[in-house]
Design an enzyme around this catalytic site. Structure first.
Site, PDB file in Angstrom:
ATOM      1  N   HIS A 114       0.810  -1.222   0.000  1.00  0.00           N
ATOM      2  CA  HIS A 114       0.000   0.000   0.000  1.00  0.00           C
ATOM      3  C   HIS A 114       0.839   1.266   0.000  1.00  0.00           C
ATOM      4  O   HIS A 114       0.321   2.356   0.256  1.00  0.00           O
ATOM      5  CB  HIS A 114      -0.947   0.014   1.198  1.00  0.00           C
ATOM      6  CG  HIS A 114      -2.008  -1.035   1.117  1.00  0.00           C
ATOM      7  ND1 HIS A 114      -2.933  -1.211   2.102  1.00  0.00           N
ATOM      8  CD2 HIS A 114      -2.288  -1.967   0.171  1.00  0.00           C
ATOM      9  CE1 HIS A 114      -3.744  -2.212   1.772  1.00  0.00           C
ATOM     10  NE2 HIS A 114      -3.360  -2.680   0.607  1.00  0.00           N
ATOM     11  N   ILE A 121       0.737   6.914   0.019  1.00  0.00           N
ATOM     12  CA  ILE A 121       0.253   5.842   0.885  1.00  0.00           C
ATOM     13  C   ILE A 121      -1.237   5.631   0.662  1.00  0.00           C
ATOM     14  O   ILE A 121      -2.026   6.576   0.751  1.00  0.00           O
ATOM     15  CB  ILE A 121       0.492   6.194   2.372  1.00  0.00           C
ATOM     16  CG1 ILE A 121       1.973   6.565   2.594  1.00  0.00           C
ATOM     17  CG2 ILE A 121       0.059   5.050   3.277  1.00  0.00           C
ATOM     18  CD1 ILE A 121       2.224   7.355   3.858  1.00  0.00           C
ATOM     19  N   CYS A 122      -1.620   4.409   0.400  1.00  0.00           N
ATOM     20  CA  CYS A 122      -3.028   4.057   0.244  1.00  0.00           C
ATOM     21  C   CYS A 122      -3.548   3.583   1.600  1.00  0.00           C
ATOM     22  O   CYS A 122      -3.478   2.405   1.939  1.00  0.00           O
ATOM     23  CB  CYS A 122      -3.176   2.966  -0.823  1.00  0.00           C
ATOM     24  SG  CYS A 122      -4.888   2.533  -1.164  1.00  0.00           S
ATOM     25  N   LEU A 123      -4.022   4.528   2.398  1.00  0.00           N
ATOM     26  CA  LEU A 123      -4.549   4.251   3.738  1.00  0.00           C
ATOM     27  C   LEU A 123      -5.693   5.228   3.976  1.00  0.00           C
ATOM     28  O   LEU A 123      -5.494   6.449   3.945  1.00  0.00           O
ATOM     29  CB  LEU A 123      -3.452   4.423   4.794  1.00  0.00           C
ATOM     30  CG  LEU A 123      -3.842   4.178   6.241  1.00  0.00           C
ATOM     31  CD1 LEU A 123      -4.262   2.723   6.466  1.00  0.00           C
ATOM     32  CD2 LEU A 123      -2.699   4.553   7.174  1.00  0.00           C
ATOM     33  N   TRP A 180      -8.544   7.806  -4.174  1.00  0.00           N
ATOM     34  CA  TRP A 180      -8.180   6.461  -3.750  1.00  0.00           C
ATOM     35  C   TRP A 180      -9.417   5.585  -3.614  1.00  0.00           C
ATOM     36  O   TRP A 180     -10.479   6.064  -3.225  1.00  0.00           O
ATOM     37  CB  TRP A 180      -7.439   6.509  -2.412  1.00  0.00           C
ATOM     38  CG  TRP A 180      -6.163   7.272  -2.487  1.00  0.00           C
ATOM     39  CD1 TRP A 180      -5.978   8.591  -2.224  1.00  0.00           C
ATOM     40  CD2 TRP A 180      -4.888   6.767  -2.882  1.00  0.00           C
ATOM     41  NE1 TRP A 180      -4.666   8.936  -2.419  1.00  0.00           N
ATOM     42  CE2 TRP A 180      -3.978   7.834  -2.820  1.00  0.00           C
ATOM     43  CE3 TRP A 180      -4.424   5.514  -3.271  1.00  0.00           C
ATOM     44  CZ2 TRP A 180      -2.631   7.692  -3.136  1.00  0.00           C
ATOM     45  CZ3 TRP A 180      -3.081   5.371  -3.576  1.00  0.00           C
ATOM     46  CH2 TRP A 180      -2.210   6.447  -3.513  1.00  0.00           C
TER      47      TRP A 180
END
Length: 187
Positions: A114, A121-123, A180
């Protein structure tokens, strides 16, 4: 508007010159940032250090974090982050804490499904809006602990699918300009 779709993100066609960096924060807008800075200095989370608070009125932070021990997959080491130090850049905007700050890893970035090579950052908690999980109740301490937890729960030191394509397309633009899609809560 046309979108670029990969497994982790969608990106609007946005002017590269668009920026979320603070220009002229009002005194009222600086209060939450300065309050959080004082709290961090009083009680930093374990394993983290504020290297620098700079920018216009301390609105850009550089935080170092110790790499955690990981879960590791079958036959895999649990120490692919252990003993390493990663750096995170936080840029506050004038609407903080109503809107999320910009948070990215600096080079060298952790290898994680991620975390893109450019530090994005994919959060979900890092983003506001329709699919984001940001809440004004979150603090930078909670955010960096979420990042550490995300690293610790990793069982595979790999980059996200489409990493090279994404990084070539967005370069160093703000991750907040990416729409996202959060689908994977296992890593």
């Amino acid at each position: 508007m046309p979108f670029l779709e990969l497994s982790h993100y969608q990106m609007d066609s946005v002017d590269i010159e668009q920026s979320i960096l603070p220009c002229n924060f009002s005194a009222g807008a600086l209060l939450p940032v300065h309050s959080e800075l004082k709290e961090w200095q009083r009680s930093p989370p374990e394993g983290f250090a504020l290297e620098e608070a700079s920018g216009q009125d301390m609105t850009q932070w550089c935080i170092s974090m110790q790499g955690p021990e990981c879960l590791g997959g079958p036959g895999m080491s649990k120490d692919f982050y252990l003993g390493k130090v990663f750096r995170v850049r936080v840029r506050f905007n004038e609407q903080y804490p109503i809107q999320a700050p910009e948070v990215v890893f600096l080079d060298p970035t952790p290898v994680h499904p991620h975390i893109y090579s450019n530090g994005h950052i994919c959060l979900d908690v890092l983003y506001d809006g329709q699919s984001g999980g940001w809440s004004p109740a979150l603090t930078i301490s909670k955010i960096v602990l979420s990042l550490q937890s995300m690293l610790a729960s990793n069982s595979s030191p790999t980059r996200p699918p489409g990493d090279m394509d994404y990084c070539q397309r967005v370069g160093t633009r703000s991750p907040k300009l990416t729409r996202w899609v959060f689908e994977d809560d296992k890593v």
